[in-house]
Design a protein around this motif. Structure first.
Motif: not given
Length: 220
Positions: A185, A203, A205-206, A210
């Protein structure tokens, strides 16, 4: 006579620079004397760091900062951390460099400029682009009106997690000082080292945050 003079000049040129000399020189010349033969950029600022309780006796930590480079995604600079160490019987001013290493710092631009930005150290195995991408996610999370996080944990009883709006305001007032990766992470550490730490797990990528955690680090 000529040979002796040449050897004397060579010996003088290679003599280790002392702390007093390094601080008296302009930053550019100080960097050339202290950091040689390591390849480095132009030093524009030199600062003696405050003494910490964990520092070995007879040592002085000096930070030498290179000029900032403007990248498409943000700002980058290199910081050199130099330890000056006193030999027995020497004064603090006579301390000489004993170790040095470079750290990479990044920041998001202030508009289109790198003037006045707040830099964070790149830690772990992250690249410059990865660290900047994580800072973009943090910035998006702070400025967005969508739900900010998946989880919030506060071990300091500061009330940080009481609402999404309050959490967003807490993150807005803190400056990142490290971007690193742990256990797969990417984390951004905010606040002041040595005080309570707020860790934002992102994150990329998203493009989501988180988790946000706040705790008091264990004393060394």
């Amino acid at each position: 006579m000529t040979t002796m003079l040449a050897l004397l000049m060579l010996s003088t040129a290679q003599a280790p620079v002392t702390l007093a000399e390094a601080l008296a020189l302009p930053p550019k010349q100080a960097g050339e004397r202290v950091l040689a033969p390591e390849p480095h950029g132009q030093i524009i600022e030199t600062e003696v760091l405050p003494q910490r309780g964990m520092d070995p006796p007879g040592t002085v930590e000096v930070e030498m900062r290179e000029a900032t480079h403007t990248l498409r995604a943000g700002c980058q600079r290199h910081i050199w951390r130099v330890t000056f160490r006193q030999s027995q019987g020497d004064t603090r001013e006579e301390a000489q460099p004993s170790s040095k290493y470079a750290k990479q710092h990044v920041a998001l631009k202030n508009g289109s400029s790198c003037a006045g930005v707040s830099f964070a150290e790149v830690g772990g195995t992250l690249t410059t682009d990865q660290a900047l991408a994580a800072l973009v996610v943090l910035q998006m999370g702070i400025s967005s009106h969508r739900q900010l996080i998946a989880a919030c944990q506060d071990n300091t009883q500061s009330g940080m997690c009481r609402s999404d709006a309050h959490l967003r305001e807490e993150l807005r007032r803190l400056s990142p000082w490290v971007v690193t990766n742990q256990d797969g992470a990417t984390q951004i550490w905010l606040g002041i080292p040595g005080q309570s730490i707020t860790v934002v797990t992102t994150n990329v990528e998203t493009q989501r945050i988180t988790k946000v955690s706040r705790y008091v680090p264990a004393p060394f």
